[in-house]
Design an enzyme around this catalytic site. Sequence first.
Site, short mmCIF file in Angstrom:
data_model
loop_
_atom_site.label_atom_id
_atom_site.label_comp_id
_atom_site.label_asym_id
_atom_site.label_seq_id
_atom_site.Cartn_x
_atom_site.Cartn_y
_atom_site.Cartn_z
N CYS B 80 1.00 -1.21 0.09
CA CYS B 80 -0.07 -0.13 -0.04
C CYS B 80 0.80 1.18 0.13
CB CYS B 80 -0.87 -0.10 1.39
SG CYS B 80 -1.72 -1.56 1.61
N CYS B 198 -14.52 -0.91 6.06
CA CYS B 198 -13.57 -1.35 5.16
C CYS B 198 -13.23 -0.75 4.13
CB CYS B 198 -13.27 -2.83 5.00
SG CYS B 198 -13.89 -3.96 6.25
N HIS B 323 -9.26 2.55 -2.40
CA HIS B 323 -7.82 2.33 -1.97
C HIS B 323 -7.28 1.45 -3.13
CE1 HIS B 323 -4.09 1.28 0.01
NE2 HIS B 323 -4.58 0.12 0.77
#
Lengths: 135, 379
Positions: B80, B198, B323
């Site tokens: 990430c 999430c 994301h």
Amino acid sequence: MEVSAKPVSEAHVVTDDAGVLRLAGGQCAECDAFSFPRAQVCVGCLSEDIVISALPDSGVLYSYAVIRVGDEHEKLPYAIGYVDLSNGVRVLSRLTDMDQLSVDMPVSLHVARDGKGDSGALYKFWAAPKETANA
Amino acid sequence: MRDVSVIGVGMIPFGRHRGKSTVDLAWPAVKQALADAGTDRADIEMTFSGSSYGGMLTGQRILNKLGMTGPPVINVENACSSGSTAMFEARRAVSHGDCDVALVIGVDSLTQFGGGTIPLVDDDWEVSQGMTMPALYAMRARRYMHDFGATEEQLAKVSVKARSHGARNPDAQFQKTVTVEEVLGSRPIADPLTLLQCCPTGDGAAAAIICAADVAGRFEGEAVKILASELCSGKFTNGFRDMTSMEIAIRGAGIAYEQAGLGPDDIDVAEVHDAFSIAELLYYEAFGFCERGEAVQLLESGETTIGGKIVVNPSGGLLAKGHPIGGTGVAQVVEIIRQLRGQCGDRQAEGAKIGLTHATGGGAMGMDSGACSIHIFAR
């Protein structure tokens, strides 16, 4: 009690003096550092002389999670948690009794035969709350 | 060491771009950044491209589409933190005088995997035993609730804030506000975390162009200075770790604040790595925006909401903006640059002068996180 746990190889299991199956950790012959799974090389001193050391069969549940979405090959839901052991090692383990878990509760670790794989015997391990340790 | 500025940014709206390749996600973001900076393609001397799932030569394949071939391309993988690590490397190259102008790309496609939790590395012992990313953060949440008395309702408020910010960001994957009841009533993923706590599966790409501060005047793009650029890795232990104290972020924040010569009180706006609701609370504490154990109070005070003293994740963050792993670190930079330039419309953090980005990468057994990269910018 039935618990769905991923099978592990016999490299992760040892029989103690009382004939009970235990998880096989490692202890560095040079600096005494513990590891689980047994390290091939010691992160403390780089020694490759790591002897098998049976892990304590009980500990304290540091935290846990009940997994409801995950690997599609798994039987869902299942519970996992970190069990902190008296020798300073933290083990990620499947947990029984997913509705009765709480942080810092004492748990016992269990190991059992789980059939045979292509390269030898398979085992599974799990932790259970101490009060209901008859898994 | 030369001062370095960001002169141009671009990104595509994050979301489910099913069927689009990594390359096709990324080139429009690069083209937008070139236009924003007022640079010609030939001005780009080096490119740093961050991606986890893009495959071999991601950067070259993106630049092929735009006819930007020849100069060196460095492909970066750091989970990430891939995009933010590309930023770190680009800034290092310019700062050390390797080049004057560099391009940074961050991109990933997650819809290529269908849905569900992201694929992790199989030979990690804990992954082989059934660990998932939501479970890792669920354990942090469980322990934090135990240690500091936080409730599930309070965790849900992080998502409510994120979605309220995302609703003001046309580039966000989610454009609608939600209530605490909706968050708690959404599908359970890893107790106590529900689906709306999430970050979603999605695709996205972002790009930034940076240059030596002393040549920034050659280009039309409004320059924003990079005050700090930090990258560190997690520390391994077989033993006990406090999962409610993000050691890697605390260490990284210390390095970044020292480089910038400022502290948490100076930050006006921040994009932090809120992959899960609990994460944003832990990072308030790691960055010193509040004392340990007081993150819920800070959230409930409204000071981290748009209009507050230190606006956190005005873009909607990972929870609402989305994301796409490698895309995140660079998209955070895009948001902070636009905030510091005053280009953010009704999600503008009024008068913001100093902004921070923070992308932390990956779960690996025995570590808080694999990588952590923090940048601080000033108008």
